[in-house]
Write a protein that holds these residues in place. Structure first.
Motif, PDB file in Angstrom:
ATOM      1  N   SER A   4       0.930  -1.261   0.108  1.00  0.00           N
ATOM      2  CA  SER A   4      -0.074   0.126   0.060  1.00  0.00           C
ATOM      3  C   SER A   4       0.777   1.294  -0.121  1.00  0.00           C
ATOM      4  CB  SER A   4      -1.203   0.145   1.269  1.00  0.00           C
ATOM      5  OG  SER A   4      -0.069   0.380   2.381  1.00  0.00           O
ATOM      6  N   LEU A   5       0.346   2.423  -0.427  1.00  0.00           N
ATOM      7  CA  LEU A   5       0.811   3.678  -0.338  1.00  0.00           C
ATOM      8  C   LEU A   5      -0.137   4.429   0.409  1.00  0.00           C
ATOM      9  CD1 LEU A   5       1.729   4.103  -4.059  1.00  0.00           C
ATOM     10  CD2 LEU A   5       3.428   3.282  -2.171  1.00  0.00           C
ATOM     11  N   SER A   6       0.390   5.206   1.516  1.00  0.00           N
ATOM     12  CA  SER A   6      -0.329   6.001   2.436  1.00  0.00           C
ATOM     13  C   SER A   6       0.313   7.354   2.605  1.00  0.00           C
ATOM     14  CB  SER A   6      -0.652   5.259   3.645  1.00  0.00           C
ATOM     15  OG  SER A   6       0.519   5.050   4.334  1.00  0.00           O
ATOM     16  N   PRO A   7      -0.539   8.258   3.039  1.00  0.00           N
ATOM     17  CA  PRO A   7       0.086   9.671   3.238  1.00  0.00           C
ATOM     18  C   PRO A   7       1.381   9.525   3.836  1.00  0.00           C
ATOM     19  CG  PRO A   7      -2.418   9.813   3.223  1.00  0.00           C
ATOM     20  CD  PRO A   7      -2.021   8.143   3.042  1.00  0.00           C
ATOM     21  N   TYR A   8       2.251  10.388   3.521  1.00  0.00           N
ATOM     22  CA  TYR A   8       3.402  10.530   4.418  1.00  0.00           C
ATOM     23  C   TYR A   8       3.115  11.333   5.648  1.00  0.00           C
ATOM     24  CZ  TYR A   8       8.144  11.252   5.564  1.00  0.00           C
ATOM     25  OH  TYR A   8       9.641  11.476   6.406  1.00  0.00           O
ATOM     26  N   ARG A   9       2.700  12.642   5.645  1.00  0.00           N
ATOM     27  CA  ARG A   9       2.302  13.684   6.520  1.00  0.00           C
ATOM     28  C   ARG A   9       1.122  14.210   6.074  1.00  0.00           C
ATOM     29  NH1 ARG A   9       5.933  11.084   8.674  1.00  0.00           N
ATOM     30  NH2 ARG A   9       7.872  11.575   9.558  1.00  0.00           N
ATOM     31  N   THR A  10       0.485  14.862   6.986  1.00  0.00           N
ATOM     32  CA  THR A  10      -0.959  15.515   6.691  1.00  0.00           C
ATOM     33  C   THR A  10      -0.613  16.743   6.209  1.00  0.00           C
ATOM     34  OG1 THR A  10      -0.966  16.170   9.051  1.00  0.00           O
ATOM     35  CG2 THR A  10      -2.090  13.951   8.475  1.00  0.00           C
ATOM     36  N   LYS A  11       0.214  17.591   6.320  1.00  0.00           N
ATOM     37  CA  LYS A  11       0.654  18.821   5.745  1.00  0.00           C
ATOM     38  C   LYS A  11       0.750  18.891   4.333  1.00  0.00           C
ATOM     39  CE  LYS A  11       2.458  20.319  10.160  1.00  0.00           C
ATOM     40  NZ  LYS A  11       3.598  21.274  10.769  1.00  0.00           N
ATOM     41  N   ASP A  12       0.188  20.054   3.764  1.00  0.00           N
ATOM     42  CA  ASP A  12       0.096  20.213   2.264  1.00  0.00           C
ATOM     43  C   ASP A  12       1.460  20.034   1.495  1.00  0.00           C
ATOM     44  OD1 ASP A  12      -2.429  20.165   1.501  1.00  0.00           O
ATOM     45  OD2 ASP A  12      -2.464  22.401   1.401  1.00  0.00           O
ATOM     46  N   ALA A  34       7.172 -10.602  -2.723  1.00  0.00           N
ATOM     47  CA  ALA A  34       7.140  -9.146  -2.200  1.00  0.00           C
ATOM     48  C   ALA A  34       7.888  -8.210  -3.399  1.00  0.00           C
ATOM     49  CB  ALA A  34       8.587  -9.120  -1.036  1.00  0.00           C
ATOM     50  N   SER A  35       8.780  -8.804  -4.313  1.00  0.00           N
ATOM     51  CA  SER A  35       9.174  -8.137  -5.602  1.00  0.00           C
ATOM     52  C   SER A  35       8.206  -8.137  -6.580  1.00  0.00           C
ATOM     53  CB  SER A  35      10.139  -9.017  -6.252  1.00  0.00           C
ATOM     54  OG  SER A  35      11.428  -9.295  -5.597  1.00  0.00           O
ATOM     55  N   LYS A  36       7.193  -8.959  -6.689  1.00  0.00           N
ATOM     56  CA  LYS A  36       6.159  -8.462  -7.544  1.00  0.00           C
ATOM     57  C   LYS A  36       5.119  -7.452  -7.049  1.00  0.00           C
ATOM     58  CE  LYS A  36       6.051 -13.243  -9.631  1.00  0.00           C
ATOM     59  NZ  LYS A  36       5.283 -14.642  -9.750  1.00  0.00           N
ATOM     60  N   LEU A  37       5.013  -7.582  -5.776  1.00  0.00           N
ATOM     61  CA  LEU A  37       4.103  -6.391  -5.163  1.00  0.00           C
ATOM     62  C   LEU A  37       4.809  -4.888  -5.408  1.00  0.00           C
ATOM     63  CD1 LEU A  37       2.835  -8.168  -1.973  1.00  0.00           C
ATOM     64  CD2 LEU A  37       1.490  -7.515  -4.058  1.00  0.00           C
ATOM     65  N   ALA A  39       7.097  -4.298  -7.491  1.00  0.00           N
ATOM     66  CA  ALA A  39       7.054  -3.629  -9.022  1.00  0.00           C
ATOM     67  C   ALA A  39       5.719  -3.171  -9.030  1.00  0.00           C
ATOM     68  CB  ALA A  39       7.552  -4.825  -9.857  1.00  0.00           C
ATOM     69  N   HIS A  40       4.827  -3.713  -8.900  1.00  0.00           N
ATOM     70  CA  HIS A  40       3.413  -3.023  -9.039  1.00  0.00           C
ATOM     71  C   HIS A  40       3.128  -2.030  -8.490  1.00  0.00           C
ATOM     72  CE1 HIS A  40      -0.643  -3.624 -10.374  1.00  0.00           C
ATOM     73  NE2 HIS A  40      -1.201  -3.292  -8.868  1.00  0.00           N
TER      74      HIS A  40
END
Length: 100
Positions: A4-12, A34-37, A39-40
């Motif tokens: 997953s990719l999630s916000p790093y910090r909440t500030k703009d 893990a490598s396939k995930l 890369a995707h």
């Protein structure tokens, strides 16, 4: 497993940076999942116009994760001592980053 990719910090100021998470069930580790995930999820990040940097924070000493990040050309950014608590003790983390 999942990635997953999630916000790093909440500030703009950080809206173009995301934090990567990849988790693989122990029965499937060492089988290329893990490598396939990775890369995707990185392909997704690269085609997302609003993203510039992917940051990953891993538990120090996780050799498999270190190798995975280095294989995908993440840059090691440093160690933060004793910021997490798991397995009954405080853990250091290592931060990696990739410009996409």
């Amino acid at each position: 497993g999942y990635a997953s990719l999630s916000p790093y910090r909440t500030k703009d100021a950080f809206k173009s940076t995301v934090e990567l998470s990849i988790y693989i069930h122990e029965d499937y580790r060492g089988k290329g999942v893990a490598s396939k995930l990775m890369a995707h999820i990185l392909d997704h990040a690269r085609v997302t116009d609003t993203l510039h940097t992917v940051v990953s924070v891993i538990t120090a000493g996780n050799a498999a994760s270190t190798v995975l990040h280095e294989r995908f050309e993440f840059t090691y950014c440093g160690l933060t001592p004793q910021v997490g608590f798991k397995h009954g003790k405080y853990q250091d983390t290592e931060t990696y980053a990739l410009l996409v």
